[in-house]
Design a protein around this motif. Structure first.
Motif, PDB file in Angstrom:
ATOM      1  N   ALA A  29      62.882  51.404 -11.755  1.00 21.86           N
ATOM      2  CA  ALA A  29      61.504  51.895 -11.712  1.00 21.86           C
ATOM      3  C   ALA A  29      60.534  50.816 -11.260  1.00 21.86           C
ATOM      4  O   ALA A  29      60.630  49.660 -11.676  1.00 21.86           O
ATOM      5  CB  ALA A  29      61.085  52.409 -13.089  1.00 21.86           C
ATOM      6  N   ALA A  30      59.610  51.204 -10.401  1.00 18.48           N
ATOM      7  CA  ALA A  30      58.381  50.454 -10.179  1.00 18.48           C
ATOM      8  C   ALA A  30      57.317  51.129 -11.040  1.00 18.48           C
ATOM      9  O   ALA A  30      57.539  52.224 -11.566  1.00 18.48           O
ATOM     10  CB  ALA A  30      57.987  50.474  -8.711  1.00 18.48           C
ATOM     11  N   ALA A  31      56.167  50.497 -11.217  1.00 19.85           N
ATOM     12  CA  ALA A  31      55.193  51.017 -12.179  1.00 19.85           C
ATOM     13  C   ALA A  31      53.805  51.121 -11.570  1.00 19.85           C
ATOM     14  O   ALA A  31      53.306  50.167 -10.965  1.00 19.85           O
ATOM     15  CB  ALA A  31      55.150  50.128 -13.420  1.00 19.85           C
ATOM     16  N   LEU A  32      53.189  52.297 -11.730  1.00 14.68           N
ATOM     17  CA  LEU A  32      51.782  52.471 -11.413  1.00 14.68           C
ATOM     18  C   LEU A  32      50.951  51.992 -12.592  1.00 14.68           C
ATOM     19  O   LEU A  32      51.390  52.078 -13.745  1.00 14.68           O
ATOM     20  CB  LEU A  32      51.474  53.953 -11.141  1.00 14.68           C
ATOM     21  N   SER A  33      49.766  51.490 -12.322  1.00  8.81           N
ATOM     22  CA  SER A  33      48.911  51.033 -13.415  1.00  8.81           C
ATOM     23  C   SER A  33      48.293  52.214 -14.134  1.00  8.81           C
ATOM     24  O   SER A  33      48.257  53.338 -13.617  1.00  8.81           O
ATOM     25  CB  SER A  33      47.807  50.107 -12.885  1.00  8.81           C
ATOM     26  N   ALA A  34      47.799  51.973 -15.329  1.00  6.75           N
ATOM     27  CA  ALA A  34      47.121  53.014 -16.092  1.00  6.75           C
ATOM     28  C   ALA A  34      45.802  53.376 -15.419  1.00  6.75           C
ATOM     29  O   ALA A  34      45.254  52.606 -14.614  1.00  6.75           O
ATOM     30  CB  ALA A  34      46.864  52.526 -17.527  1.00  6.75           C
ATOM     31  N   ASN A  35      45.275  54.554 -15.724  1.00  4.93           N
ATOM     32  CA  ASN A  35      44.010  54.987 -15.150  1.00  4.93           C
ATOM     33  C   ASN A  35      42.890  54.009 -15.496  1.00  4.93           C
ATOM     34  O   ASN A  35      42.845  53.460 -16.604  1.00  4.93           O
ATOM     35  CB  ASN A  35      43.644  56.380 -15.660  1.00  4.93           C
ATOM     36  N   CYS A  36      42.005  53.777 -14.536  1.00 11.55           N
ATOM     37  CA  CYS A  36      40.805  52.943 -14.712  1.00 11.55           C
ATOM     38  C   CYS A  36      41.135  51.473 -14.940  1.00 11.55           C
ATOM     39  O   CYS A  36      40.302  50.715 -15.430  1.00 11.55           O
ATOM     40  CB  CYS A  36      39.937  53.463 -15.873  1.00 11.55           C
ATOM     41  N   GLN A  37      42.330  51.043 -14.593  1.00 17.50           N
ATOM     42  CA  GLN A  37      42.690  49.628 -14.706  1.00 17.50           C
ATOM     43  C   GLN A  37      42.224  48.925 -13.443  1.00 17.50           C
ATOM     44  O   GLN A  37      42.617  49.294 -12.336  1.00 17.50           O
ATOM     45  CB  GLN A  37      44.200  49.513 -14.885  1.00 17.50           C
ATOM     46  N   PRO A  38      41.384  47.898 -13.518  1.00 13.16           N
ATOM     47  CA  PRO A  38      40.726  47.350 -12.333  1.00 13.16           C
ATOM     48  C   PRO A  38      41.544  46.354 -11.523  1.00 13.16           C
ATOM     49  O   PRO A  38      41.225  46.093 -10.373  1.00 13.16           O
ATOM     50  CB  PRO A  38      39.482  46.676 -12.918  1.00 13.16           C
ATOM     51  N   GLY A  39      42.576  45.752 -12.086  1.00 14.54           N
ATOM     52  CA  GLY A  39      43.215  44.627 -11.412  1.00 14.54           C
ATOM     53  C   GLY A  39      44.153  44.996 -10.283  1.00 14.54           C
ATOM     54  O   GLY A  39      44.104  44.430  -9.197  1.00 14.54           O
ATOM     55  N   PHE A  40      45.053  45.946 -10.500  1.00 11.15           N
ATOM     56  CA  PHE A  40      46.046  46.308  -9.489  1.00 11.15           C
ATOM     57  C   PHE A  40      46.441  47.762  -9.708  1.00 11.15           C
ATOM     58  O   PHE A  40      46.226  48.331 -10.774  1.00 11.15           O
ATOM     59  CB  PHE A  40      47.292  45.401  -9.580  1.00 11.15           C
ATOM     60  N   ASP A  41      47.044  48.367  -8.687  1.00 13.04           N
ATOM     61  CA  ASP A  41      47.409  49.782  -8.745  1.00 13.04           C
ATOM     62  C   ASP A  41      48.892  50.014  -8.985  1.00 13.04           C
ATOM     63  O   ASP A  41      49.288  51.073  -9.474  1.00 13.04           O
ATOM     64  CB  ASP A  41      46.997  50.485  -7.460  1.00 13.04           C
ATOM     65  N   ALA A  42      49.733  49.055  -8.629  1.00 15.87           N
ATOM     66  CA  ALA A  42      51.174  49.224  -8.819  1.00 15.87           C
ATOM     67  C   ALA A  42      51.852  47.867  -8.843  1.00 15.87           C
ATOM     68  O   ALA A  42      51.361  46.899  -8.257  1.00 15.87           O
ATOM     69  CB  ALA A  42      51.767  50.087  -7.708  1.00 15.87           C
ATOM     70  N   VAL A  43      52.995  47.807  -9.513  1.00 14.89           N
ATOM     71  CA  VAL A  43      53.799  46.587  -9.574  1.00 14.89           C
ATOM     72  C   VAL A  43      55.236  46.949  -9.197  1.00 14.89           C
ATOM     73  O   VAL A  43      55.819  47.884  -9.747  1.00 14.89           O
ATOM     74  CB  VAL A  43      53.781  45.968 -10.980  1.00 14.89           C
ATOM     75  N   TYR A  44      55.782  46.204  -8.226  1.00 16.08           N
ATOM     76  CA  TYR A  44      57.175  46.376  -7.807  1.00 16.08           C
ATOM     77  C   TYR A  44      57.925  45.086  -8.157  1.00 16.08           C
ATOM     78  O   TYR A  44      57.849  44.099  -7.431  1.00 16.08           O
ATOM     79  CB  TYR A  44      57.251  46.652  -6.307  1.00 16.08           C
ATOM     80  N   PRO A  45      58.639  45.062  -9.266  1.00 15.43           N
ATOM     81  CA  PRO A  45      59.306  43.816  -9.691  1.00 15.43           C
ATOM     82  C   PRO A  45      60.534  43.506  -8.844  1.00 15.43           C
ATOM     83  O   PRO A  45      61.137  44.395  -8.235  1.00 15.43           O
ATOM     84  CB  PRO A  45      59.700  44.105 -11.144  1.00 15.43           C
ATOM     85  N   TYR A  46      60.901  42.230  -8.793  1.00 10.75           N
ATOM     86  CA  TYR A  46      62.098  41.802  -8.078  1.00 10.75           C
ATOM     87  C   TYR A  46      62.719  40.633  -8.825  1.00 10.75           C
ATOM     88  O   TYR A  46      62.086  39.995  -9.679  1.00 10.75           O
ATOM     89  CB  TYR A  46      61.763  41.398  -6.637  1.00 10.75           C
ATOM     90  N   LEU A  47      63.976  40.358  -8.526  1.00 18.26           N
ATOM     91  CA  LEU A  47      64.678  39.214  -9.110  1.00 18.26           C
ATOM     92  C   LEU A  47      64.579  38.048  -8.147  1.00 18.26           C
ATOM     93  O   LEU A  47      64.998  38.136  -6.989  1.00 18.26           O
ATOM     94  CB  LEU A  47      66.149  39.567  -9.364  1.00 18.26           C
ATOM     95  N   TYR A  48      64.015  36.957  -8.656  1.00 15.45           N
ATOM     96  CA  TYR A  48      63.817  35.764  -7.834  1.00 15.45           C
ATOM     97  C   TYR A  48      64.793  34.708  -8.307  1.00 15.45           C
ATOM     98  O   TYR A  48      64.703  34.215  -9.432  1.00 15.45           O
ATOM     99  CB  TYR A  48      62.371  35.277  -7.972  1.00 15.45           C
ATOM    100  N   GLY A  49      65.761  34.338  -7.432  1.00 13.23           N
ATOM    101  CA  GLY A  49      66.865  33.515  -7.881  1.00 13.23           C
ATOM    102  C   GLY A  49      66.620  32.032  -7.850  1.00 13.23           C
ATOM    103  O   GLY A  49      67.434  31.269  -8.355  1.00 13.23           O
ATOM    104  N   VAL A  50      65.518  31.553  -7.256  1.00 14.27           N
ATOM    105  CA  VAL A  50      65.259  30.118  -7.158  1.00 14.27           C
ATOM    106  C   VAL A  50      64.199  29.731  -8.166  1.00 14.27           C
ATOM    107  O   VAL A  50      63.112  30.273  -8.154  1.00 14.27           O
ATOM    108  CB  VAL A  50      64.796  29.727  -5.743  1.00 14.27           C
ATOM    109  N   LYS A  51      64.489  28.816  -9.041  1.00  7.43           N
ATOM    110  CA  LYS A  51      63.513  28.413 -10.060  1.00  7.43           C
ATOM    111  C   LYS A  51      62.679  27.242  -9.551  1.00  7.43           C
ATOM    112  O   LYS A  51      63.181  26.161  -9.328  1.00  7.43           O
ATOM    113  CB  LYS A  51      64.211  28.031 -11.366  1.00  7.43           C
ATOM    114  N   ASN A  52      61.908  26.779  -9.557  1.00  2.00           N
ATOM    115  CA  ASN A  52      61.041  25.631  -9.237  1.00  2.00           C
ATOM    116  C   ASN A  52      59.889  25.584 -10.206  1.00  2.00           C
ATOM    117  O   ASN A  52      59.037  26.150 -10.060  1.00  2.00           O
ATOM    118  CB  ASN A  52      60.317  25.740  -7.921  1.00  2.00           C
TER     119      ASN A  52
END
Length: 319
Positions: free
Chosen positions: A219-242
């Motif tokens: 699942a990707a996620a839409l933001s809750a109604n009236c949330q001002p910062g962003f409209d959706a989040v698409y998470p991913y796995l990032y394999g390089v740490k720094n």
């Protein structure tokens, strides 16, 4: 996998039952025992609501969850439940030759009372869903036991945008201890898995501690109604740490400032390592009303002052 039906059928079925689990899911989704090229409006609604988390007044789908009852119980608000198996079945239906996503959206939006969002959220979610499907349709067949393919961030973005010059862009902001690298270099090993969207009813659940749980459900996620910062989040796995009219630089600065991951509490100070957040973040503002489509990197001064590496862009699409 969603409801117990799928796990029970998989655990206690033979190889043929397991191999045809998505065929069975398609039948459950469409309420039809055989595939047809011409879907009824209710079937189109079932397919799209499973993928795009359609926020509907008086839901017409038995897989929907009631999220609100209006005054006087005159109407209900419902949204599709998170069902990874049904969503993958819906993806297969949408990949058939005669399925038209623009046509299906037009028929469903004109036939049902659906909240389309205030800033084009539904259209942009459709872009991502279409791009995801274009990536996975070229994947080799999955072995028995795997129902949903995973894919890379670069594969998704190469389908999402025709202008691939963004792969050469360096970050809009970065920590002084980090060496800037191109988008293509940084994300070449980053992987994603989503086949549907969900819409959390409480914004506090849309934060880093929960993102792995979303990804595990595909699942990707839409933001809750009236949330001002962003409209959706698409998470991913990032394999390089720094997600309009043309915007001036000032108004775009304001939009990206509101999307600052610390400002809108997507991540917290506790998530920092050595004074910075170690995983790069991709932020996109979609401008939907322009004459010529293109992708352009946007740079500005961030409220968090380089506490995270940010990849910012504004793709413009012809309306």
């Amino acid at each position: 996998m969603g409801r117990p039906l799928w796990g029970t059928r998989y655990d206690h079925g033979n190889d043929e039952v397991r191999r045809t689990l998505l065929d069975f899911a398609e039948e459950k989704l469409l309420y039809a025992t055989s595939k047809t090229d011409d879907l009824e409006p209710a079937q189109l609604y079932a397919v799209l609501s499973q993928r795009l988390a359609l926020d509907t007044h008086t839901p017409h789908k038995p897989h929907a969850i009631c999220v609100a009852i209006e005054d006087g119980i005159e109407s209900l608000r419902g949204i599709a439940s998170s069902e990874p198996v049904l969503s993958e079945a819906a993806s297969r239906i949408m990949l058939t030759k005669k399925f038209s996503l623009p046509g299906a959206l037009s028929r469903v939006l004109s036939g049902y009372c659906i909240n389309q969002g205030d800033r084009g959220e539904l259209i942009v979610a459709s872009f991502f869903t279409w791009a995801r499907d274009q990536v996975v349709k070229n994947k080799p067949p999955l072995p028995i036991g795997r129902l949903c393919p995973y894919f890379s961030v670069l594969e998704l973005f190469q389908q999402l945008f025709t202008d691939t010059s963004m792969l050469d862009n360096e970050p809009s902001l970065h920590h002084s201890k980090d060496t800037p690298q191109s988008f293509g270099t940084v994300f070449k090993n980053a992987m994603m898995h989503f086949n549907h969207l969900i819409k959390p009813q409480e914004q506090k659940t849309l934060a880093r501690p929960y993102l792995l749980h979303f990804m595990a459900r595909g699942a990707a996620a839409l933001s809750a109604n009236c949330q001002p910062g962003f409209d959706a989040v698409y998470p991913y796995l990032y394999g390089v740490k720094n997600d309009s009219a043309a915007y001036g630089a000032g108004s775009l600065d304001d939009l990206f400032s509101k999307m600052d991951p610390f400002y809108c509490r997507l991540i917290y100070d506790i998530d920092k390592e050595d004074g910075r957040f170690p995983i790069p973040i991709i932020r996109i503002v979609f401008l939907l009303s322009v004459s010529d489509p293109y992708f352009k990197q946007h740079k500005y001064i961030s409220p968090s002052q380089g506490a995270a590496t940010l990849r910012d862009g504004r793709p413009l699409f012809t309306s």
